[in-house]
Design a protein around this motif. Structure first.
Motif: not given
Length: 82
Positions: A10-11, A17-18, A34, A27, A14-15, A30-31
């Motif tokens: 998951i980390e 996607l950033r 996800l 934002h 997220y990394s 990413i949202s």
């Protein structure tokens, strides 16, 4: 073969996607991603999370390669390799 925990996956997702998010729209990018990824994971299980991480890893590698290629191209055009 390396084994990752679910929190590590998951980390990493997220990394990634950033890194891939367009500037100023982080934002929402990413949202939105996800939201769809979680639907896939809920339907297909943990292997879908692994697939999403793998896909974003490839996209980040391509993104980084293109940044380096653009820098080399710009340097060449500016005569730095003459």
């Amino acid at each position: 073969m390396t084994t990752y925990t679910t929190p590590q996956l998951i980390e990493k997702l997220y990394s990634n996607l950033r890194t891939l998010a367009p500037m100023g729209a982080e934002h929402s990018y990413i949202s939105g991603y996800l939201y769809n990824a979680l639907q896939d994971i809920a339907e297909h299980g943990i292997n879908e999370l692994v697939a999403h991480v793998d896909w974003t890893n490839q996209r980040v590698e391509a993104f980084e390669y293109n940044k380096r290629a653009d820098a080399r191209r710009a340097a060449f055009e500016n005569g730095e390799y003459a």
